[in-house]
Design an enzyme around this catalytic site. Structure first.
Site, short mmCIF file in Angstrom:
data_model
loop_
_atom_site.label_atom_id
_atom_site.label_comp_id
_atom_site.label_asym_id
_atom_site.label_seq_id
_atom_site.Cartn_x
_atom_site.Cartn_y
_atom_site.Cartn_z
CE LYS A 43 -3.06 2.75 2.93
NZ LYS A 43 -4.06 2.79 4.11
CG ASP B 234 -5.48 8.02 4.62
OD1 ASP B 234 -6.35 8.66 4.06
OD2 ASP B 234 -5.66 6.91 5.45
CE LYS C 132 -6.23 8.92 8.12
NZ LYS C 132 -6.95 7.83 8.89
CG ASP D 272 -1.71 5.21 5.04
OD1 ASP D 272 -1.68 4.38 5.66
OD2 ASP D 272 -2.77 5.74 4.48
CG ASP E 133 -9.80 7.49 6.78
OD1 ASP E 133 -8.61 7.55 6.10
OD2 ASP E 133 -9.87 7.89 8.06
CD GLU F 291 -6.69 5.18 2.65
OE1 GLU F 291 -7.64 5.31 3.35
OE2 GLU F 291 -5.46 4.92 2.84
NE ARG G 206 -10.85 -1.28 4.14
CZ ARG G 206 -11.34 -1.20 5.32
NH1 ARG G 206 -12.19 -1.94 5.37
NH2 ARG G 206 -10.86 -0.65 6.41
N1 BES Z 1 -4.03 4.77 6.98
C1 BES Z 1 -5.19 4.37 7.79
C2 BES Z 1 -4.79 3.39 9.00
C3 BES Z 1 -3.80 3.80 10.05
C4 BES Z 1 -4.21 4.55 11.10
C5 BES Z 1 -2.53 3.70 9.90
C6 BES Z 1 -3.30 4.88 12.33
C7 BES Z 1 -1.49 3.97 10.56
C8 BES Z 1 -1.89 4.87 11.78
C9 BES Z 1 -6.54 3.88 7.07
O1 BES Z 1 -6.45 4.25 5.65
C10 BES Z 1 -7.45 4.23 7.70
O2 BES Z 1 -8.07 5.43 7.67
N2 BES Z 1 -8.31 3.11 8.06
C11 BES Z 1 -9.58 3.48 8.90
C12 BES Z 1 -10.38 2.51 8.46
C13 BES Z 1 -11.90 2.90 8.67
C14 BES Z 1 -12.41 4.06 8.15
C15 BES Z 1 -12.69 1.90 8.57
C16 BES Z 1 -9.34 3.56 10.69
O3 BES Z 1 -8.44 2.81 10.78
O4 BES Z 1 -9.83 4.18 11.01
ZN ZN Z 2 -4.64 4.91 4.63
MN MN Z 3 -7.38 5.90 5.39
#
Ligand code: BES
Ligand code: ZN
Ligand code: MN
Length: 498
Positions: A264, A269, A276, A287, A346, A348, A350
């Site tokens: 990824k 992000d 966020k 990210d 968010d 994204e 996947r």
């Molecule tokens: N890049 C983030 C995950 C992340 C969070 C990486 C903290 C490193 C530190 C990912 O894209 C994300 O935003 N995931 C969301 C998913 C949710 C919207 C289902 C998350 O983890 O909140």
């Molecule tokens: Zn992300």
């Molecule tokens: Mn995200």
């Protein structure tokens, strides 16, 4: 230390200058080679005065010892000699690099009472030195920090004295290739997103051609032709166009199926329209740590001329809110033909991985696919910083990954998959949705990925907790850890070469 130190090997001989490091086991004495560095015999008193017991990676130093011509005599604890495993050797190296402080010439006397270190053990000390010495200082323009300490250190030369320097040198050449891969991964993760966009990252991948890696960069147009609409939907809110880089190392037999690593690479992000919160959003420059690990891994494999055929694929996009950004409620048709309802922009990562996994499986028919991704905050809730989450449809691959993790210290912990979780991403409006609700967030993300791998043996490593914002350790002082490079290099070395 700003520059990578040099590490050389030599036979035992009392050093004449610089800093000298000897190794002291817990509860045991010093060897002749160590005592030769301490002609006045001060170390026993130094140990007593500092209550130094030889605990692993503990250290004590004596300044300007009388007699020999060097500035400092340092002892580093090795712990109990019967628990000297690979990680302990790395930590000893790390402690040696730390103990070097601002010295430019350091001799490590790698002799421990009651132990005969192998060439690999000695190489691990060298690797530990390199990993610990890494720091990201390219944007430090001033000579000194406010407290007067130098903001950039000089380059350091380490000489490791050991019984068989030639064998150690050979073993270290392999380890240094891996260290260079870790350095690259850390550099990429530490680099801010204004400097490292998708195009710039792809250019870094292209650099690997110098090492004999075949690198192909796909543009937006080419990805559209392939039907990668899930990936492109993430990218469409950014001013900066996406890239997909495919790196191929063909060190194996001509007709042998490749192994594949997929990363990824969200260079930043923001969350997109599902934006966020501001707190800690700066961390989202990392990210792309999955893509960085894959790139670092390819560098390591090429530099040590691994006897394996390997595909490294990285999807490089930026997730931004914008007039053209993807919306919640949008439905995209992925390359696989499966449709996805976007619930949260968010989620994204996947989407980016879905098209890559499908493309990789279709085009390269690999022996296995392992993807790395900073995929969910929920994996931090579950496992913290110490283990990456492992999700897999294949027990053998999982066991091999766990073993490689325990050996290298880049540990993984297997999490469940199952139809109960898979149900959570069903939706009335499309074949699936991109989030599964509050609970089991890391698992529903993995279930989503699983829908794009068919029967290919596959593992997903959620490295959100292990690749960035890393706690300082004996072998890493940087925000980025480079997690995954050493783990996957070991997996390849132990099972997929020759
Ligand atoms: N890049 C983030 C995950 C992340 C969070 C990486 C903290 C490193 C530190 C990912 O894209 C994300 O935003 N995931 C969301 C998913 C949710 C919207 C289902 C998350 O983890 O909140
Ligand atoms: Zn992300
Ligand atoms: Mn995200």
């Amino acid at each position: 230390m700003t520059e990578k130190p040099t590490v050389a090997f030599a036979k035992f001989a009392a050093p004449k200058k610089g800093s000298v490091i000897v190794l002291a086991p817990e509860g045991g004495g010093l060897t002749d080679a160590a005592e030769a560095c301490d002609p006045a015999g001060i170390l026993p008193r130094v140990f007593a005065a500092a209550e130094f017991k030889g605990k692993l990676a503990a250290s004590v130093e004596a300044l300007a010892p009388q007699g020999p011509g060097y500035d400092r005599l340092v002892a580093i604890g090795t712990g109990k000699t019967d628990s000297l495993n690979e990680q302990a050797w790395l930590q000893i190296g790390g402690a040696a690099a730390a103990a070097a402080k601002n010295a430019t010439e350091v001799t490590v006397v790698a002799d421990i009472a009651g132990v005969t270190p192998t060439a690999r053990n000695i190489a691990s000390i060298g690797l530990g030195i390199l990993l610990r010495a890494y720091s990201f200082e390219k944007y430090k323009t001033r000579k000194n920090n406010n407290d007067g300490t130098p903001s950039k250190a000089k380059s350091v030369k380490f000489t490791i004295q050991c019984a068989d320097p030639a064998a150690a040198r050979r073993a270290f050449a392999q380890a240094e290739a891996v260290a260079d891969g870790v350095y690259l991964a850390r550099d990429l993760v530490n680099e801010p997103a204004n400097v490292l966009g998708p195009v710039e990252f792809a250019a870094q991948a292209k650099e690997l051609e110098k090492l004999g890696v075949e690198v192909e960069i796909l543009t937006e147009k080419e990805m559209r032709k392939l039907g990668m609409n899930a990936l492109l939907g993430v990218a469409q809110g950014s001013f900066r166009p996406p890239r997909l880089a495919v790196m191929r190392w063909n060190g194996g037999k001509a007709r042998e199926k490749p192994v594949a690593f997929i990363g990824k690479g969200v260079v930043f992000d923001t969350g997109g329209i599902s934006i966020k919160p501001a707190a800690n959003m700066e961390d989202m420059k990392g990210d792309m740590a999955g893509a960085a690990a894959v790139t670092g891994l390819m560098r390591a494999l090429a530099a040590r001329k691994a006897k394996a055929n390997v595909v490294g694929m990285i999807g490089l996009v930026e997730n931004m809110p914008d007039g053209n950004a993807q919306r919640p409620g949008d439905i995209v048709t992925s390359m696989s033909g499966q449709t996805i309802e976007i619930i949260n922009t968010d989620a994204e990562g996947r989407l980016v991985l879905a098209d890559m996994l499908w493309h990789c499986k279709e085009k390269y028919q690999p022996q296995f696919m392992i993807n790395l991704a900073t995929l969910t905050g929920a994996i931090l809730v579950a496992l913290g910083n110490s283990y990456a989450g492992l999700f897999s449809n294949d027990d053998q691959l999982s066991e091999r990954l766990s073993a490689a993790g325990n050996a290298t210290g880049e540990r993984v912990w297997r999490m469940p998959l199952g139809p109960e979780y898979d149900k959570l991403i069903d939706t009335k409006n499309a074949d699936m949705k991109n989030t599964g609700g509050r609970n089991a967030g890391s698992i529903t993300a993995a279930q989503f990925l699983k829908r794009f791998v068919d029967d290919t043996p596959w593992a997903h490593l959620d490295v959100a907790g292990t690749a960035m914002a890393s706690p300082s350790s004996d072998i890493n002082q940087s925000w980025a850890s480079g997690f995954g490079v050493r783990l996957l290099d070991r997996l390849v070395a132990d099972h997929y070469e020759g």
